[in-house]
Structures are given as C-alpha cells and as structure tokens.
Design an enzyme around this catalytic site. Sequence first.
Site, PDB file in Angstrom:
ATOM      1  N   HIS A  12       0.995  -1.111   0.227  1.00 20.48           N
ATOM      2  CA  HIS A  12      -0.066  -0.061   0.160  1.00 20.48           C
ATOM      3  C   HIS A  12       0.805   1.150  -0.072  1.00 20.48           C
ATOM      4  CE1 HIS A  12      -0.317  -1.003   4.457  1.00 20.48           C
ATOM      5  NE2 HIS A  12       0.565  -0.083   4.402  1.00 20.48           N
ATOM      6  N   HIS A  60      -1.187   4.457   9.792  1.00 13.49           N
ATOM      7  CA  HIS A  60      -0.010   4.926   9.848  1.00 13.49           C
ATOM      8  C   HIS A  60      -0.156   6.314  10.751  1.00 13.49           C
ATOM      9  CE1 HIS A  60      -0.153   2.460   6.328  1.00 13.49           C
ATOM     10  NE2 HIS A  60       1.125   2.267   6.645  1.00 13.49           N
ATOM     11  N   HIS A 194      10.583  -3.215   2.997  1.00 16.40           N
ATOM     12  CA  HIS A 194      11.227  -2.121   3.104  1.00 16.40           C
ATOM     13  C   HIS A 194      11.446  -1.652   4.704  1.00 16.40           C
ATOM     14  CE1 HIS A 194       6.765  -1.784   4.220  1.00 16.40           C
ATOM     15  NE2 HIS A 194       6.983  -0.458   4.187  1.00 16.40           N
ATOM     16  N   GLU A 241       4.912  -5.464   8.124  1.00 13.95           N
ATOM     17  CA  GLU A 241       3.505  -5.386   7.480  1.00 13.95           C
ATOM     18  C   GLU A 241       3.170  -6.625   6.916  1.00 13.95           C
ATOM     19  OE1 GLU A 241       2.941  -0.628   6.737  1.00 13.95           O
ATOM     20  OE2 GLU A 241       3.516  -1.855   5.038  1.00 13.95           O
TER      21      GLU A 241
HETATM   22 FE   FE2 Z   1       2.152   0.501   5.583  1.00 11.69          FE
END
Ligand code: FE2
Lengths: 302, 135
Positions: A12, A60, A194, A241
């Site tokens: 996302h 977030h 990431h 995530e």
């Molecule tokens: Fe995220």
Amino acid sequence: MARIQAGIGCSHIPVLGFAHDTDKEQTDYFKPAFDGFNWTRKWMKEEAKPDVIVLVYNDHASAFDMSIIPTFAIGTAEKFNPADEGFGPRPVPVVEGHPDLAWHIAQSLILDEFDMTMIGEMDVDHGLTVPLTMMYGDVEKWPVKVIPLAVNVVTYPPPSGNRCWALGEAIARAVESFPEDLNVQVWGTGGLSHQLQGPRAGLINKEWDNAFLDKLIGDTQELRKVPHIEYLRETGSEGIEMVMWLIMRGALGKSTKALHRHYHVPVSNTALGHIVLEPVDNSVPPSPTLEGNNDAAQAMID
Amino acid sequence: MSKQDIHSYLAEFDDIPGTRVYTAKRARKGYQLNQFAMSLMKEENRKRFKENEEAYLDEWDITPEQRKALLARDYNTLLDLGGNIYFLAKVFSTDGLSFVQAVSTMTGMSVEEYQAMMNAGGRSPVGLRSIKEKN
Ligand SMILES: [Fe+2]
C-alpha cells in the site's frame, strides 16, 4: 450465505496513490508498477465483482495516535473518509462500509475468542485507499463496500503471524455464517520488504519476498511460524507489515491457487508485491473455542 | 511454536544493525514527541509551527534533547529519543519532504546516492541482518 471468493495481497505504498491522483501512472518510473495491476483491474471489473472487501491494513498515525493502540480493530461505520495525512485528503471517493456484516464479524470473532476493538468513526489512510486504487483505478464511486480491519504493526509487539492466520480462519467462519448472499474478498496489505528508518533504510530483499509469495500458494502453513525477528532482519523494519497478509491467507482455508502475481522494485523505498489467490475449497478448521462451537451462542448473534 | 518470553523477544531487536525497533520502551520515551508530531496533521498547526517553531514547541512537554533534535531535523537522534517514523513523517511532510528525501538523511548518503541505490534494487540485506552473526 456469504462466501469468501478470493484473497488479494498488495503493498500500500503511498506514492502509488500520489502517482494515480496526479496522473503519473504511465510515466517511465511508475508504468512497471501499475502495469502489474492491469490483469487485476480487468478481473475485478469483469469477473470477480465482489460485494464486500474485508480490507486488512494498518493505520500510519492517521486515525490512531499514541493514545490508543488497538491490536485488531474492525470498522463498523456506514462510511469512512480518506484521511488528511498532512497534505490534504486523497481525492478519491468516500469508502462505504458494511455495518451489518462488520458487526456480524466482530461479534462472531469475539465469541471465537478474538477480542476485537470496534471503531464506529474513523478516517482511513493510504494503507486502505491505495490498494483500492490499485485494484479499481479511476472510479466515481468505489463499486464495493469495505470493512476496514486495522492491525497494529507499529508499536511492538504486533500480533504473531500464527495469530494473524488464525484470525483469518475465524473471519472465514464468521463470513460463512452470515445469512445474506454476498461475494466477499479478504485483502492483506502492506510490505513487502522496506525499511524507512535508521542507517539501514532502503533495505530490499527480493529473494525473501518472493519466497513469501510462494508460500501463500498451495497448502503450506510454514508462514505461520515466521517470527517477527525474521521479518525485521530479512525485510527491514517496515517489512513486518507482511504479517497482515497472513490474515488474508488464513481466511482462504486449507489450500489456495494463484490467479495472478506481480513483483516490482523499487517504488519509492519499497518492494511492491501483489498476488491474487483463490481458495481451493474454502475449508477452514472448526472453531477451537467453546463459544464458537456452540449452536445456541451462534443463534444469539445471527 | 516454542514459547518466548518478552525479555528475549525484545533483546534480539538490539542485534539488528542500523535499526531502532519501536518498542514500548521507545514509545513511552517518545510519547509527547510523537503526539506533538501528530498535531501537525492539522493545517492550522502546521502554519503556526512554520511561523515560529520554538514557540510552538514550548507548548509541548518534550525534553531539551528532543527539542534540539527536532529543530535540527536530526531523525536518527529523534528515533533514539522515542520518535516513530510514521509520526515523524508529519514533521518532514510539513517541511515539504518526501519519504525518500527524509529517509535518505538517516543513511549518511545524499538524496541522489540514496535514490540511485533504490533504483538499482535497494540495499542488500547481506551483512546487515545481525551484528553478532555479521551476516
Ligand atoms: Fe504501511
């Protein structure tokens, strides 16, 4: 009876929302990322046409600040507005909820011993709206209702992979016991590798990411056992995530078949991953809990 | 799955090179810092912050170290002082920086070098998985 028709896993990455909103999908940088969704956009529109998506994502620091940290929260509202994440809300349609199914799932999960937090009012950030954009493209109105399921993957510890998988199984049982005929998809979002912080930022692990995608297919349950530390070491601090994808995988039951798969590096700081899965026979194990197996208790929540 | 207690679970996080995992300990230390950052979600607050950073920070119960690191936009230090990247993102968004621009400042590379590394496939995990194991 409602049934789970498919599961989708998808990163996302916020910049994909930005690229869409500013008409940059076909630029050299973004084209390879968006091209991987051509198949899915067509399939969603012409074949799959789900009525409802249970959309697993994380907030977030948009709807939740540090004052409340729900591990698993389910959105029960009629609608959810795109959040202002610091530069105004994304110019995408308001997200319509499905309060009947959301409350049915929430109640069923609690009887199944998942102690959910119910959210009656909430803005949804890129974690939820970017996957919608990737799957539907430019639309006046989202052609689907969405039940947001927010998972804490920010403050440690997040839920274990095993717990996420088991939650997916409980969601599948809950969906199956909903009387209305509904075509339901479960999406797991975020990742893949990431890291957005510290001197190790920028970490990408193609091998690990692809092995992860491989293990979502078929009947292996190996991913249940991957500990948080492995995600952190191998896929970067924000790679965690990926545990959210296991909720989607758990909801598809014993075995899955892959319809489409796409992987691309880089999008901003992140490895983009996307997979469309179909359950082979929708079989999830029966609830291990007393209440969840209890017909009388079930009757009270229907 | 074998049971793990919270102490050994948390201890492993310190063995990851160049990474600050957002544990409860960090979250407690950075509570006010992160709540300050969150306040920048509102346009009126962004405006007030930009007009006078010092005065805006006076309204928050943050430590002198956090204040100093904020004014210097020293993100690695802010992480050490309990900041979380998704909260700190409100600060660099207010500055008009993208994730790539802000994140690169934590790596000792220039934005261009960092961007080039990402375009070439990102940072390899080899040698960066564990301090102890050097793998
Ligand atoms: Fe995220």
